[in-house]
Design a protein around this motif. Structure first.
Motif, short mmCIF file in Angstrom:
data_model
loop_
_atom_site.label_atom_id
_atom_site.label_comp_id
_atom_site.label_asym_id
_atom_site.label_seq_id
_atom_site.Cartn_x
_atom_site.Cartn_y
_atom_site.Cartn_z
N GLN A 162 0.82 -1.21 0.00
CA GLN A 162 0.00 0.00 0.00
C GLN A 162 0.86 1.26 0.00
O GLN A 162 0.56 2.23 -0.72
CB GLN A 162 -0.92 0.00 1.21
CG GLN A 162 -1.92 1.16 1.23
CD GLN A 162 -2.90 1.07 0.08
OE1 GLN A 162 -3.58 0.06 -0.07
NE2 GLN A 162 -2.96 2.10 -0.75
N LEU A 163 1.92 1.26 0.79
CA LEU A 163 2.82 2.41 0.83
C LEU A 163 3.41 2.68 -0.55
O LEU A 163 3.44 3.83 -1.01
CB LEU A 163 3.93 2.17 1.86
CG LEU A 163 5.03 3.23 1.91
CD1 LEU A 163 4.48 4.58 2.32
CD2 LEU A 163 6.15 2.79 2.86
N ALA A 164 3.87 1.64 -1.21
CA ALA A 164 4.47 1.81 -2.54
C ALA A 164 3.44 2.31 -3.53
O ALA A 164 3.71 3.22 -4.34
CB ALA A 164 5.08 0.51 -3.01
N ALA A 165 2.23 1.75 -3.50
CA ALA A 165 1.17 2.19 -4.41
C ALA A 165 0.80 3.65 -4.17
O ALA A 165 0.59 4.42 -5.11
CB ALA A 165 -0.06 1.29 -4.26
N ASP A 166 0.74 4.04 -2.90
CA ASP A 166 0.44 5.44 -2.57
C ASP A 166 1.51 6.38 -3.12
O ASP A 166 1.21 7.47 -3.63
CB ASP A 166 0.32 5.61 -1.06
CG ASP A 166 -0.93 4.97 -0.47
OD1 ASP A 166 -1.85 4.62 -1.26
OD2 ASP A 166 -0.99 4.82 0.76
N CYS A 167 2.77 5.97 -3.01
CA CYS A 167 3.86 6.79 -3.53
C CYS A 167 3.74 6.95 -5.04
O CYS A 167 3.90 8.06 -5.59
CB CYS A 167 5.21 6.16 -3.19
SG CYS A 167 5.83 6.53 -1.53
N VAL A 168 3.47 5.86 -5.73
CA VAL A 168 3.35 5.92 -7.18
C VAL A 168 2.25 6.89 -7.58
O VAL A 168 2.43 7.73 -8.47
CB VAL A 168 3.08 4.51 -7.76
CG1 VAL A 168 2.66 4.58 -9.23
CG2 VAL A 168 4.31 3.62 -7.60
N ARG A 169 1.10 6.81 -6.91
CA ARG A 169 -0.04 7.66 -7.27
C ARG A 169 0.17 9.12 -6.85
O ARG A 169 -0.05 10.04 -7.63
CB ARG A 169 -1.32 7.12 -6.61
CG ARG A 169 -1.97 5.97 -7.34
CD ARG A 169 -3.34 5.68 -6.77
NE ARG A 169 -3.24 5.13 -5.42
CZ ARG A 169 -3.27 3.82 -5.15
NH1 ARG A 169 -3.42 2.96 -6.13
NH2 ARG A 169 -3.17 3.40 -3.92
N ASP A 170 0.60 9.33 -5.62
CA ASP A 170 0.60 10.69 -5.06
C ASP A 170 1.65 11.60 -5.68
O ASP A 170 1.50 12.82 -5.65
CB ASP A 170 0.79 10.63 -3.54
CG ASP A 170 -0.45 10.14 -2.82
OD1 ASP A 170 -1.32 9.53 -3.48
OD2 ASP A 170 -0.56 10.36 -1.60
N PHE A 171 2.72 11.02 -6.22
CA PHE A 171 3.77 11.84 -6.81
C PHE A 171 3.68 11.90 -8.34
O PHE A 171 4.49 12.58 -8.98
CB PHE A 171 5.15 11.31 -6.40
CG PHE A 171 5.47 11.54 -4.96
CD1 PHE A 171 6.03 12.73 -4.53
CD2 PHE A 171 5.19 10.57 -4.00
CE1 PHE A 171 6.31 12.96 -3.19
CE2 PHE A 171 5.47 10.79 -2.66
CZ PHE A 171 6.03 11.98 -2.25
N ASP A 172 2.69 11.23 -8.90
CA ASP A 172 2.68 11.11 -10.36
C ASP A 172 2.37 12.42 -11.06
O ASP A 172 2.78 12.61 -12.21
CB ASP A 172 1.69 10.03 -10.80
CG ASP A 172 2.06 9.44 -12.15
OD1 ASP A 172 3.19 8.91 -12.26
OD2 ASP A 172 1.26 9.53 -13.10
N GLY A 173 1.68 13.33 -10.40
CA GLY A 173 1.39 14.61 -11.02
C GLY A 173 2.62 15.47 -11.27
O GLY A 173 2.56 16.44 -12.03
N LEU A 174 3.73 15.10 -10.65
CA LEU A 174 4.98 15.85 -10.83
C LEU A 174 5.90 15.20 -11.85
O LEU A 174 6.98 15.74 -12.13
CB LEU A 174 5.71 15.96 -9.48
CG LEU A 174 4.94 16.69 -8.37
CD1 LEU A 174 5.67 16.54 -7.05
CD2 LEU A 174 4.77 18.15 -8.72
N ARG A 175 5.49 14.08 -12.40
CA ARG A 175 6.35 13.31 -13.31
C ARG A 175 6.14 13.74 -14.76
O ARG A 175 5.02 13.84 -15.24
CB ARG A 175 6.03 11.81 -13.18
CG ARG A 175 6.77 10.92 -14.16
CD ARG A 175 6.41 9.47 -13.96
NE ARG A 175 5.00 9.19 -14.23
CZ ARG A 175 4.52 8.92 -15.45
NH1 ARG A 175 5.32 8.93 -16.52
NH2 ARG A 175 3.22 8.65 -15.60
N ALA A 176 7.25 13.97 -15.45
CA ALA A 176 7.17 14.26 -16.87
C ALA A 176 6.74 13.01 -17.63
O ALA A 176 7.04 11.88 -17.21
CB ALA A 176 8.53 14.73 -17.38
#
Length: 240
Positions: A118-132
């Motif tokens: 869950q922690l890893a999935a949250d990281c993938v989702r929550d930071f994705d708006g900053l990814r090129a």
């Protein structure tokens, strides 16, 4: 001269923790200082064996490396790390071991952890708006023709194929090795790791790392995760 930077959200143990000292010494690189460490002297081909993971430092990936999206800034990324860390959550607790995974050796959990997934999935989702967005070169480097259908979907959606249900927490120690070499080195690393006597490890922090041009990744921010004390009290654990 324009510099190219990539960022990643990792789990990296605290600098003075035995687990970090073990991994950093083995790889020959300190991701906190950005300085090389003396090579281990009793492993044949040590430099070649550790060359690939050395460039990333001793870590476990939570949000894979990415370039910042247009208009995103490092300050905004740091603020997002603070907001993410401040959300109360169940802190994953693992029993670490050294084992083979996909042809290389790594520190991995002894048993699956739903909280860690869950922690890893949250990281993938929550930071994705900053990814090129992925470039064609990025996409080709992942060899989509060799991926499964879900992995190809994740590559297109999240920029990396091994996320969500494809995620496996690991702290890499070697590149890919031939089977006989891998088996011999595994026994040696397991013996070294056993000397740490680590019966558990709390994945209770995220670390922001930066790679400038093609230099190794380096720690630029550490963020302690907020523990969900209410949930723990319900399970019978005492307060902090």
């Amino acid at each position: 001269m324009q510099h190219h930077s990539r960022f990643a959200i990792y789990y990296v143990p605290p600098r003075h923790a035995p687990l970090y000292q073990f991994g950093a010494a083995w790889l020959g690189y300190d991701g906190y200082s950005g300085e090389p460490l003396p090579p281990v002297g009793d492993v044949a081909d040590w430099r070649a064996i550790t060359e690939e993971p050395r460039g990333y430092g001793f870590h476990a990936t939570l949000k894979p490396p990415f370039a910042l999206a247009e208009g995103a800034t490092v300050d905004r990324l740091i603020d997002t790390c603070r907001v993410f860390a401040a959300k109360p959550r169940a802190i994953p607790l693992i029993t670490p071991k050294v084992d083979a995974i996909g042809g290389f050796l790594a520190v991995v959990p002894s048993a699956p952890s739903a909280e860690l997934q869950q922690l890893a999935a949250d990281c993938v989702r929550d930071f994705d708006g900053l990814r090129a967005p992925l470039t064609e070169a990025d996409r080709a480097r992942r060899r989509p023709e060799a991926l499964s259908a879900p992995q190809r979907d994740y590559l297109e959606r999240w920029g990396y194929p091994y996320v969500m249900d494809q995620f496996r927490f690991h702290m890499t120690l070697t590149g890919r090795l031939p089977e006989l070499q891998r088996a011999a080195l595994l026994a040696q690393l397991q013996q070294r790791f056993a000397e740490l006597a680590l019966d558990h490890c709390a994945i209770d922090r995220i670390v922001l790392c930066q790679q400038q041009d093609h230099a190794p990744f380096r720690v630029i921010g550490e963020f302690q995760l907020e523990r969900d004390d209410l949930r723990l009290r319900r399970l019978g654990f005492p307060n902090r």
